[in-house]
Design an enzyme around this catalytic site. Structure first.
Site, mmCIF file in Angstrom:
data_model
loop_
_atom_site.group_PDB
_atom_site.id
_atom_site.type_symbol
_atom_site.label_atom_id
_atom_site.label_comp_id
_atom_site.label_asym_id
_atom_site.label_seq_id
_atom_site.Cartn_x
_atom_site.Cartn_y
_atom_site.Cartn_z
ATOM 1 N N ASN A 1 0.862 -1.184 0.000
ATOM 2 C CA ASN A 1 0.000 0.000 0.000
ATOM 3 C C ASN A 1 0.899 1.235 0.000
ATOM 4 O OD1 ASN A 1 -1.771 2.070 0.532
ATOM 5 N ND2 ASN A 1 -2.593 1.195 2.426
ATOM 6 N N ARG B 1 -2.812 -2.010 -3.260
ATOM 7 C CA ARG B 1 -3.988 -1.180 -3.016
ATOM 8 C C ARG B 1 -3.946 0.007 -3.977
ATOM 9 N NH1 ARG B 1 -5.033 3.393 1.376
ATOM 10 N NH2 ARG B 1 -7.228 3.702 0.923
ATOM 11 N N HIS C 1 -12.991 3.415 0.445
ATOM 12 C CA HIS C 1 -12.871 2.403 1.510
ATOM 13 C C HIS C 1 -13.635 1.126 1.154
ATOM 14 C CE1 HIS C 1 -12.352 5.864 4.632
ATOM 15 N NE2 HIS C 1 -11.153 5.348 4.366
ATOM 16 N N ARG D 1 -10.219 16.547 7.064
ATOM 17 C CA ARG D 1 -11.014 16.885 5.860
ATOM 18 C C ARG D 1 -12.369 17.437 6.289
ATOM 19 N NH1 ARG D 1 -10.397 11.028 3.206
ATOM 20 N NH2 ARG D 1 -8.267 10.740 3.921
ATOM 21 N N GLU E 1 -8.173 -4.801 5.524
ATOM 22 C CA GLU E 1 -8.101 -4.536 4.089
ATOM 23 C C GLU E 1 -6.978 -5.333 3.435
ATOM 24 O OE1 GLU E 1 -8.285 -0.496 5.561
ATOM 25 O OE2 GLU E 1 -9.189 0.109 3.664
#
Ligand code: AMP
Length: 400
Positions: free
Chosen positions: A8, A92, A181, A242, A385
């Site tokens: 990743n 990923r 996600h 964010r 993940e």
């Protein structure tokens, strides 16, 4: 023994995990940080062996991949005798646009399409591509697979993914909601069905991935029908740094008032806002909970905004699915913060959600935290993940 390496890549980091797919165990994991900065660092954690940390100049991702491979092959700290033991690599990738509705084997043609996707994901895809290119160069004979954060959400109906903008913008620039996600939402929803001992095809679920980035998904009959993130991972609930949903008219207003360029504004909305911008304390919910406990009003406000916005999504998603069987908490906050789970689930009996405070005191493990009689179950399910990427990688490589 089939060994799958999961990579990743971020703009200055590379995270990895090597799985033994026979029993899905992790043989080693690690992180290369500060790539491209003056002094970089590799942290390598092998299973059942001592971990190592190496500081060095790591000018680019190719050097980072080489350091990772050296660590995996190291005499004392390694877990591989030869590089040929790696059967496949899963990468990923954040944005697959409309091009990828599932994972794909990486070929030169796929690389070209990934590069096309950079136009709509300039912040997220370039580091993923650099990582894949570096890995392909260092491991030319190993099959590789790309697993996309957006793929699981490609089942969203068009009326859910379109924005109220001229249709030509969708045709010209692919401006639409994508959702993110996906690997995590897919993984925890499958686990939730197992926990509930019911087929996923008959369940209405809302999965809440709450971490530095947070997104919420409505999953009906095993398919994502809506995700709170949008064209980019900036939309949705307020996050660590964010802003989440705001009136779009605020953007040109601030740009004009503060004299900010489009690039700077994008960075500002991604890095300086959210609970960090509201509290002025931190983007980390542990710090916020501590500060709120000690009477910091803005930290308290940030937590209240976060839980309130999550609640609004749960209500609207129950409405679009015409019912609710379970909500699932995952991600750093969802898995670990009993306080936040309690704040979100409070006063939701109308939707059948009623959590048991004693059961809610769990951290980082699977648990049903609802009262026996609750119509909609509240579950805590740690996400994985990396394992999901490894499983997808293995199935694609096997069927090739
Ligand atoms: P993630 O992005 O999924 O790795 O989540 C990281 C975030 O999880 C951190 O920034 C914290 O805000 C949050 N977190 C981790 N542990 C806890 C905890 N024990 N209590 C509250 N928040 C936590």
């Amino acid at each position: 023994m089939l060994k799958v390496l999961v990579i990743n890549c971020g703009s200055s980091s590379l995270k990895y995990q090597l799985f033994n797919m026979k029993d899905q165990s992790v043989l080693a994991k690690g992180l290369v940080e500060r790539i491209g900065l003056e002094v970089g660092m590799l942290k390598h954690m092998p299973y059942c062996k001592d971990k190592i940390e190496v500081s060095d100049n790591i000018p680019n991702h190719k050097v980072a991949v080489k350091m990772m491979l050296d660590a995996l092959l190291d005499k004392n700290h390694g877990v591989l005798k030869d590089i040929s033991e790696i059967s496949a690599v899963g990468h990923r990738v954040v944005h697959g646009a409309e091009k990828f509705s599932g994972s794909v084997k990486i070929t030169d043609e796929v690389m070209d399409v990934l590069k096309e996707c950079v136009a709509i994901a300039p912040l997220h895809n370039p580091p993923n591509i650099v990582g894949i290119e570096a890995a392909r160069e260092m491991l030319p004979d190993v099959p590789m697979v790309g697993v996309f954060d957006t793929a699981f959400h490609q089942t969203m109906p068009q009326y859910a993914y379109m924005y109220g903008l001229p249709y030509e913008l969708y045709e010209k620039y692919a401006v639409r909601r994508y959702g993110f996600h996906g690997t995590s939402h897919c993984f925890v929803s499958a686990e939730a069905a197992k926990m509930l001992n019911r087929p996923i095809e008959e369940l209405k679920m809302i999965t809440l991935h709450l971490g530095n980035g947070s997104s919420i998904t409505a999953i009906k009959n095993g398919k994502s029908i809506e995700n709170s993130m949008g064209f980019t991972p900036l939309e949705g609930i307020i996050m660590g740094t964010r802003c989440g949903n705001i009136d779009p008219a605020i953007v040109p207003f601030i740009m004009e008032k503060e004299g900010i360029s489009p690039d700077k504004m994008n960075e500002y909305l991604n890095k300086k806002c959210g609970v960090y911008g509201i509290s002025g304390v931190s983007s980390d919910f542990r710090d916020l909970e501590e500060a709120a406990k000690n009477g910091n009003k803005r930290a308290d406000l940030a937590l209240k905004m976060f839980s309130y916005q999550a609640k609004k999504f749960i209500g609207s998603y129950a409405a679009i699915m015409n019912g609710l069987d379970a909500i699932v908490f995952t991600g750093g906050i969802g898995e670990n913060s009993a306080t936040m789970r309690q704040m979100i689930c409070k006063d939701m009996e109308y939707l059948g959600i009623k959590i048991d405070e004693a059961k809610n005191q769990v951290r980082g493990k699977q648990a049903d935290i609802s009262f026996e009689e609750a119509k909609a179950k509240a579950l805590v399910i740690p996400t994985n993940e990396e394992l999901m990427i490894a499983l997808d990688t293995m199935s694609l490589v096997k069927t090739a």
